[in-house]
Scaffold this motif. Structure first.
Motif, PDB file in Angstrom:
ATOM      1  N   TRP A  64       0.822  -0.862   0.068  1.00 47.39           N
ATOM      2  CA  TRP A  64      -0.111  -0.023   0.045  1.00 47.39           C
ATOM      3  C   TRP A  64       0.847   1.363  -0.088  1.00 47.39           C
ATOM      4  N   GLY A  65       2.061   1.159   0.046  1.00 41.18           N
ATOM      5  CA  GLY A  65       3.207   2.236  -0.002  1.00 41.18           C
ATOM      6  C   GLY A  65       3.275   2.997   1.210  1.00 41.18           C
ATOM      7  N   ASP A  66       3.259   2.109   2.383  1.00 43.29           N
ATOM      8  CA  ASP A  66       3.316   2.588   3.603  1.00 43.29           C
ATOM      9  C   ASP A  66       4.501   1.798   4.374  1.00 43.29           C
ATOM     10  N   LEU A  67       4.982   2.755   5.303  1.00 43.47           N
ATOM     11  CA  LEU A  67       6.156   2.265   5.958  1.00 43.47           C
ATOM     12  C   LEU A  67       6.085   1.942   7.277  1.00 43.47           C
ATOM     13  N   PRO A  68       6.857   1.254   8.085  1.00 43.93           N
ATOM     14  CA  PRO A  68       6.689   0.616   9.253  1.00 43.93           C
ATOM     15  C   PRO A  68       6.277   1.617  10.428  1.00 43.93           C
ATOM     16  N   ILE A  69       6.692   2.937  10.268  1.00 45.57           N
ATOM     17  CA  ILE A  69       6.192   3.767  11.210  1.00 45.57           C
ATOM     18  C   ILE A  69       4.859   4.324  11.296  1.00 45.57           C
ATOM     19  N   LEU A  70       4.270   3.961  10.167  1.00 43.06           N
ATOM     20  CA  LEU A  70       2.707   4.269  10.006  1.00 43.06           C
ATOM     21  C   LEU A  70       2.130   3.275  11.014  1.00 43.06           C
ATOM     22  N   TYR A  71       2.287   1.819  10.958  1.00 41.70           N
ATOM     23  CA  TYR A  71       1.739   1.014  11.734  1.00 41.70           C
ATOM     24  C   TYR A  71       2.116   1.314  13.007  1.00 41.70           C
ATOM     25  N   ALA A  72       3.280   1.719  13.557  1.00 40.70           N
ATOM     26  CA  ALA A  72       3.427   2.025  14.821  1.00 40.70           C
ATOM     27  C   ALA A  72       2.615   3.005  15.454  1.00 40.70           C
ATOM     28  N   PHE A  73       2.240   4.249  14.687  1.00 35.67           N
ATOM     29  CA  PHE A  73       1.133   5.227  15.149  1.00 35.67           C
ATOM     30  C   PHE A  73      -0.240   4.499  15.223  1.00 35.67           C
ATOM     31  N   TRP A  74      -0.428   3.854  14.177  1.00 33.99           N
ATOM     32  CA  TRP A  74      -1.793   3.192  13.750  1.00 33.99           C
ATOM     33  C   TRP A  74      -2.134   2.448  15.158  1.00 33.99           C
ATOM     34  N   GLY A  75      -1.178   1.525  15.675  1.00 32.44           N
ATOM     35  CA  GLY A  75      -1.219   0.472  16.826  1.00 32.44           C
ATOM     36  C   GLY A  75      -0.875   1.306  17.948  1.00 32.44           C
ATOM     37  N   ASN A  76      -0.706   2.290  18.150  1.00 35.41           N
ATOM     38  CA  ASN A  76      -0.563   2.938  19.393  1.00 35.41           C
ATOM     39  C   ASN A  76       0.667   2.573  20.100  1.00 35.41           C
ATOM     40  N   ALA A  77       1.789   2.357  19.310  1.00 29.26           N
ATOM     41  CA  ALA A  77       2.875   1.807  20.061  1.00 29.26           C
ATOM     42  C   ALA A  77       3.692   2.584  21.117  1.00 29.26           C
TER      43      ALA A  77
END
Length: 292
Positions: free
Chosen positions: A65-78
């Motif tokens: 989808w063109g997304d980086l790991p840092i997006l998922y860190a924000f998304w998952g409230n890391a």
């Protein structure tokens, strides 16, 4: 047990050689081990550090989808220390890499995650303030998004919403204009902008129109404020030119008085009233006519 699994994983990463490409392999979704770790509910700083040290390219690798790991860190409230590690690693290994902030904001908006958007915004302000965010484009794109599950949202297991809620859309609008409204410093315009933001329609078409009206009027207000400064200076200069008094000594006091007596206080309210943008929102009336 989870702890044993984590221990074995750390050992495997530590034993990997630089020539071992396993740590950079992408799965069917284009995700690297760092993507998957950022998506998890278990965050271990040692594993993050080991992965990044061994395979720094994962930081800027995009999934399908063109997304980086840092997006998922924000998304998952890391945890915040995970975000900080990813930010510092990105700036250290790839100092010239520009993040697609607009894309991340829209993705989190579609997932109805205002808290994640706030965390992302704070990170941008604290570490990447030189990188631009086009808030108008974010608002318009989010307004156009379908309120339904899509492949883009289904990719992350914790995304339970069906698109941006009214509250999230209002939050995004308010966040995007907050600094500009504060810089204007005109209470009337600030109140009118706030009223327009709060009149958030449910219909996608009218949300787009609302976002465009908000940003168009905001730009007009900024231009008008700058123009009134020039007008005030011009009137003041003309008044000074009429005076034949000495500008030195006592004349300096008279020069200051010109700014008060030049008539600009009477002129500016009329000019501003005539040129101010129309904040009245006619979207409700248009929606009613369409329904009829």
């Amino acid at each position: 047990p989870p702890n044993a699994t984590l221990r074995h994983l750390k050992e495997a990463i530590g034993a990997a050689t630089d020539s071992n490409a396993t740590g950079t392999q992408q799965d069917c979704l284009g995700m690297t081990p760092l993507h998957i770790l950022a998506c998890s509910t278990k965050h271990d700083m040692d594993i993050y550090q080991s992965l990044i040290e061994k395979y720094p390219s994962n930081i800027t690798t995009e999934d399908k989808w063109g997304d980086l790991p840092i997006l998922y860190a924000f998304w998952g409230n890391a945890p915040w220390e995970v975000i900080q590690l990813l930010v510092e690693s990105l700036k250290s290994y790839f100092p010239n890499h520009a993040l697609d902030w607009g894309r991340m904001i829209v993705t989190l908006g579609e997932a109805d995650e205002p808290d994640s958007i706030r965390n992302l915004f704070d990170t941008h302000q604290n570490h990447f303030s030189d990188q631009n965010i086009n808030w108008e484009e974010c608002a318009v794109e989010l307004a156009r998004s379908e309120r339904a599950y899509t492949e883009r949202i289904q990719r992350y297991q914790s995304a339970r919403s069906k698109g941006a809620s009214t509250e999230t859309f209002i939050f995004l609008l308010r966040l995007g204009v907050a600094n500009r409204l504060e810089s204007l410093g005109v209470g009337k315009w600030q109140n009118e902008a706030e009223n327009l933001i709060n009149e958030c329609p449910d219909d996608r078409y009218f949300r787009v129109q609302q976002a465009r009206l908000l940003y168009s009027n905001l730009s007009s207000c900024e231009q008008l404020k700058e123009a009134t400064w020039l007008l005030e200076l011009a009137v003041w200069k003309a008044k000074i030119g009429e005076s034949t008094s000495n500008i030195h000594g006592q004349g300096g006091e008279e020069r200051n008085q010109c700014r008060i007596n030049c008539g600009v206080q009477q002129i500016l309210p009329i000019v501003v009233s005539f040129l101010s943008p129309k904040w009245e929102n006619n979207l409700c009336a248009k929606r009613q006519r369409i329904r009829e």
